[in-house]
Design a protein around this motif. Structure first.
Motif, mmCIF file in Angstrom:
data_model
loop_
_atom_site.group_PDB
_atom_site.id
_atom_site.type_symbol
_atom_site.label_atom_id
_atom_site.label_comp_id
_atom_site.label_asym_id
_atom_site.label_seq_id
_atom_site.Cartn_x
_atom_site.Cartn_y
_atom_site.Cartn_z
ATOM 1 N N VAL A 1 0.847 -1.197 0.000
ATOM 2 C CA VAL A 1 0.000 0.000 0.000
ATOM 3 C C VAL A 1 0.877 1.239 0.000
ATOM 4 O O VAL A 1 2.018 1.220 0.480
ATOM 5 C CB VAL A 1 -0.948 0.036 1.224
ATOM 6 N N GLN A 2 0.335 2.304 -0.565
ATOM 7 C CA GLN A 2 1.012 3.592 -0.590
ATOM 8 C C GLN A 2 0.570 4.400 0.624
ATOM 9 O O GLN A 2 -0.623 4.652 0.802
ATOM 10 C CB GLN A 2 0.659 4.341 -1.877
ATOM 11 N N ILE A 3 1.505 4.787 1.465
ATOM 12 C CA ILE A 3 1.181 5.619 2.619
ATOM 13 C C ILE A 3 1.390 7.080 2.223
ATOM 14 O O ILE A 3 2.523 7.494 1.937
ATOM 15 C CB ILE A 3 2.070 5.288 3.836
ATOM 16 N N PRO A 4 0.339 7.891 2.150
ATOM 17 C CA PRO A 4 0.507 9.285 1.723
ATOM 18 C C PRO A 4 1.270 10.100 2.762
ATOM 19 O O PRO A 4 1.179 9.834 3.965
ATOM 20 C CB PRO A 4 -0.946 9.767 1.574
ATOM 21 N N GLU A 5 2.041 11.079 2.294
ATOM 22 C CA GLU A 5 2.771 11.937 3.219
ATOM 23 C C GLU A 5 1.800 12.818 3.992
ATOM 24 O O GLU A 5 2.031 13.144 5.158
ATOM 25 C CB GLU A 5 3.782 12.790 2.450
ATOM 26 N N ASN A 6 0.735 13.209 3.314
ATOM 27 C CA ASN A 6 -0.319 13.976 3.975
ATOM 28 C C ASN A 6 -1.514 13.047 4.188
ATOM 29 O O ASN A 6 -1.486 11.879 3.822
ATOM 30 C CB ASN A 6 -0.707 15.187 3.126
ATOM 31 N N ASP A 7 -2.549 13.546 4.751
ATOM 32 C CA ASP A 7 -3.798 12.789 4.944
ATOM 33 C C ASP A 7 -3.656 11.623 5.903
ATOM 34 O O ASP A 7 -4.491 10.710 5.906
ATOM 35 C CB ASP A 7 -4.358 12.283 3.603
ATOM 36 N N VAL A 8 -2.574 11.566 6.673
ATOM 37 C CA VAL A 8 -2.479 10.634 7.789
ATOM 38 C C VAL A 8 -1.958 11.404 8.997
ATOM 39 O O VAL A 8 -1.113 12.292 8.869
ATOM 40 C CB VAL A 8 -1.552 9.428 7.500
ATOM 41 N N GLN A 9 -2.491 11.066 10.150
ATOM 42 C CA GLN A 9 -2.067 11.695 11.400
ATOM 43 C C GLN A 9 -1.363 10.646 12.247
ATOM 44 O O GLN A 9 -1.950 9.616 12.578
ATOM 45 C CB GLN A 9 -3.284 12.266 12.141
ATOM 46 N N LYS A 10 -0.097 10.877 12.578
ATOM 47 C CA LYS A 10 0.659 9.903 13.356
ATOM 48 C C LYS A 10 0.441 10.155 14.844
ATOM 49 O O LYS A 10 0.766 11.232 15.359
ATOM 50 C CB LYS A 10 2.151 9.971 13.017
ATOM 51 N N VAL A 11 -0.118 9.153 15.514
ATOM 52 C CA VAL A 11 -0.337 9.207 16.962
ATOM 53 C C VAL A 11 0.237 7.935 17.558
ATOM 54 O O VAL A 11 -0.297 6.851 17.343
ATOM 55 C CB VAL A 11 -1.842 9.336 17.301
ATOM 56 N N SER A 12 1.349 8.084 18.268
ATOM 57 C CA SER A 12 2.052 6.923 18.820
ATOM 58 C C SER A 12 2.440 5.993 17.668
ATOM 59 O O SER A 12 3.114 6.400 16.731
ATOM 60 C CB SER A 12 1.185 6.222 19.864
ATOM 61 N N ASN A 13 1.973 4.738 17.702
ATOM 62 C CA ASN A 13 2.333 3.807 16.619
ATOM 63 C C ASN A 13 1.228 3.689 15.573
ATOM 64 O O ASN A 13 1.232 2.772 14.762
ATOM 65 C CB ASN A 13 2.671 2.422 17.180
ATOM 66 N N GLU A 14 0.289 4.636 15.583
ATOM 67 C CA GLU A 14 -0.829 4.613 14.639
ATOM 68 C C GLU A 14 -0.669 5.675 13.556
ATOM 69 O O GLU A 14 -0.219 6.788 13.812
ATOM 70 C CB GLU A 14 -2.159 4.868 15.362
ATOM 71 N N LEU A 15 -1.028 5.306 12.329
ATOM 72 C CA LEU A 15 -1.137 6.248 11.227
ATOM 73 C C LEU A 15 -2.631 6.403 10.949
ATOM 74 O O LEU A 15 -3.251 5.541 10.311
ATOM 75 C CB LEU A 15 -0.399 5.726 9.988
ATOM 76 N N ARG A 16 -3.233 7.439 11.473
ATOM 77 C CA ARG A 16 -4.686 7.619 11.389
ATOM 78 C C ARG A 16 -5.066 8.154 10.017
ATOM 79 O O ARG A 16 -4.643 9.230 9.600
ATOM 80 C CB ARG A 16 -5.170 8.533 12.514
ATOM 81 N N VAL A 17 -5.875 7.364 9.334
ATOM 82 C CA VAL A 17 -6.191 7.573 7.916
ATOM 83 C C VAL A 17 -7.267 8.626 7.761
ATOM 84 O O VAL A 17 -8.302 8.582 8.439
ATOM 85 C CB VAL A 17 -6.645 6.228 7.301
ATOM 86 N N GLN A 18 -7.001 9.593 6.838
ATOM 87 C CA GLN A 18 -7.982 10.630 6.547
ATOM 88 C C GLN A 18 -8.733 10.370 5.239
ATOM 89 O O GLN A 18 -9.758 10.962 4.972
ATOM 90 C CB GLN A 18 -7.279 11.997 6.454
ATOM 91 N N LYS A 19 -8.169 9.486 4.402
ATOM 92 C CA LYS A 19 -8.861 9.071 3.181
ATOM 93 C C LYS A 19 -8.406 7.649 2.847
ATOM 94 O O LYS A 19 -7.467 7.124 3.477
ATOM 95 C CB LYS A 19 -8.537 10.020 2.021
ATOM 96 N N GLU A 20 -9.057 7.002 1.866
ATOM 97 C CA GLU A 20 -8.726 5.615 1.561
ATOM 98 C C GLU A 20 -7.272 5.471 1.147
ATOM 99 O O GLU A 20 -6.712 6.315 0.443
ATOM 100 C CB GLU A 20 -9.627 5.071 0.444
ATOM 101 N N ILE A 21 -6.661 4.375 1.622
ATOM 102 C CA ILE A 21 -5.266 4.053 1.292
ATOM 103 C C ILE A 21 -5.210 3.397 -0.079
ATOM 104 O O ILE A 21 -6.034 2.527 -0.410
ATOM 105 C CB ILE A 21 -4.677 3.123 2.361
ATOM 106 N N GLN A 22 -4.237 3.793 -0.893
ATOM 107 C CA GLN A 22 -4.101 3.238 -2.245
ATOM 108 C C GLN A 22 -3.302 1.940 -2.228
ATOM 109 O O GLN A 22 -2.204 1.873 -1.694
ATOM 110 C CB GLN A 22 -3.398 4.246 -3.153
ATOM 111 N N ARG A 23 -3.873 0.900 -2.838
ATOM 112 C CA ARG A 23 -3.153 -0.368 -3.007
ATOM 113 C C ARG A 23 -2.263 -0.296 -4.233
ATOM 114 O O ARG A 23 -2.596 0.342 -5.209
ATOM 115 C CB ARG A 23 -4.152 -1.528 -3.182
ATOM 116 N N LEU A 24 -1.130 -0.964 -4.184
ATOM 117 C CA LEU A 24 -0.202 -0.985 -5.313
ATOM 118 C C LEU A 24 -0.294 -2.302 -6.076
ATOM 119 O O LEU A 24 -0.700 -3.305 -5.513
ATOM 120 C CB LEU A 24 1.245 -0.777 -4.807
#
Length: 339
Positions: A316-339
């Motif tokens: 999966v592609q993890i966007p540089e924006n649209d995710v909020q890092k909280v501790s060990n979580e990457l909180r998703v703001q929109k759907e994650i793109q599969r590669l």
């Protein structure tokens, strides 16, 4: 979309002819299941014992049950390898502990390798040479040692369900350019494979899959219980489903632990591999990913109303924006793109 695999279509005729030599057909569900149960009971009672290839019921069980399942698992791994161009420049395969040559049969579908199969028992060779004319091995050998190694710089050493009884891969394997290691998805075998991964990295090998990084594995270094394993969905044919009705084991999905490694560095991909199933928790869903030495989770907060199901094992592609890092979580703001 799930990652769904079955065994090669060419197996159907081969299985039909092989079973006919035992006066059986693919429709003899109860008789086939009886053989599978006999072999399963044998391994439960004698987990360290070698496969009883001299027994008819063991041969039938491998043909109608373990061969289709393991071939489907391996097709998933080979598909991943092909996406990464893992086989480029390789010409030979040494299939160690080959059994019914499952790994070589799957590899030979699309790859024009020369195959050396190492198998102590004579019965698998006879079954393959008699009933699987679509596959030709350069040679079968009962044992193997370094002097028999031909052109290691173009050789892929395959260990498919053959490391369980070994503490390490043989010395000659470290001379080979490429390694394909496939093991059962058990905690013991999975963690053993992660330890071997680090040893291979220390010896100069590079990980091509499933890892997208070459740092310490967080499942090994930050946990005493976790292990890495993949999952594919099994597209079972009707005859297999009928046989399975007679068995306590069901196989809608198939799991395995694996490593693809080469002395040649892999092309780096800025992606993460999904290595866990989606977990439903209070206020959020989480799914473990791997992209470095830290344990990380994608997290979908329920308040965002984003619902996404990502199959285990995909990139999966993890966007540089649209995710909020909280501790060990990457909180998703929109759907994650599969590669």
């Amino acid at each position: 979309m799930s990652r769904q695999y079955s065994y090669p279509a060419s197996f159907e005729e081969s299985l039909t002819q092989a079973l006919a030599s035992f006066q059986l057909t693919l429709k003899d569900s109860k008789a086939l299941a009886k053989c599978v149960l006999a072999l399963s009971d044998y391994f439960i009672q004698k987990p360290e014992a070698p496969t009883p290839w001299n027994e008819t019921w063991a041969q039938v069980a491998y043909l109608c049950y373990y061969l289709p399942l393991n071939a489907s698992r391996l097709r998933g791994i080979v598909a991943e390898a092909e996406k990464r161009n893992f086989f480029q420049g390789l010409e030979r395969v040494i299939d160690f502990g080959a059994g019914l040559a499952t790994a070589s049969l799957v590899l030979s579908e699309k790859q024009a390798f020369r195959f050396q199969l190492i198998e102590r028992a004579a019965e698998p060779q006879k079954l393959i040479e008699t009933f699987f004319p679509q596959f030709t091995a350069e040679e079968w050998q009962r044992t193997f040692s370094a002097p028999k190694l031909k052109d290691p710089q173009k050789t892929l050493a395959v260990f498919s369900y053959s490391l369980t009884e070994l503490s390490d891969i043989p010395d000659w394997a470290y001379e080979c350019e490429a390694l394909m290691l496939v093991e059962p998805s058990t905690q013991q075998d999975g963690r053993k494979l992660l330890q071997l991964r680090q040893k291979l990295l220390d010896k100069g090998y590079h990980v091509w899959a499933p890892c997208t990084h070459e740092g310490p594995c967080p499942l090994l270094t930050q946990s005493k219980t976790d292990w890495c394993h993949d999952r594919v969905h099994f597209a079972a044919p009707e005859w297999f489903l009928k046989m399975e009705e007679q068995l306590p084991m069901k196989n809608r999905t198939l799991t395995m632990s694996y490593l693809l490694m080469r002395k040649t560095p892999a092309e780096k991909i800025p992606a993460a591999r999904v290595v866990g199933d989606r977990l439903q928790e209070k206020g959020k869903d989480r799914q473990m990913i791997c992209r470095g030495p830290e344990r990380e989770f994608l997290a979908w907060m329920h308040k965002t109303k984003i619902e996404q199901e990502i199959p285990r094992g995909v990139l999966v592609q993890i966007p540089e924006n649209d995710v909020q890092k909280v501790s060990n979580e990457l909180r998703v703001q929109k759907e994650i793109q599969r590669l």
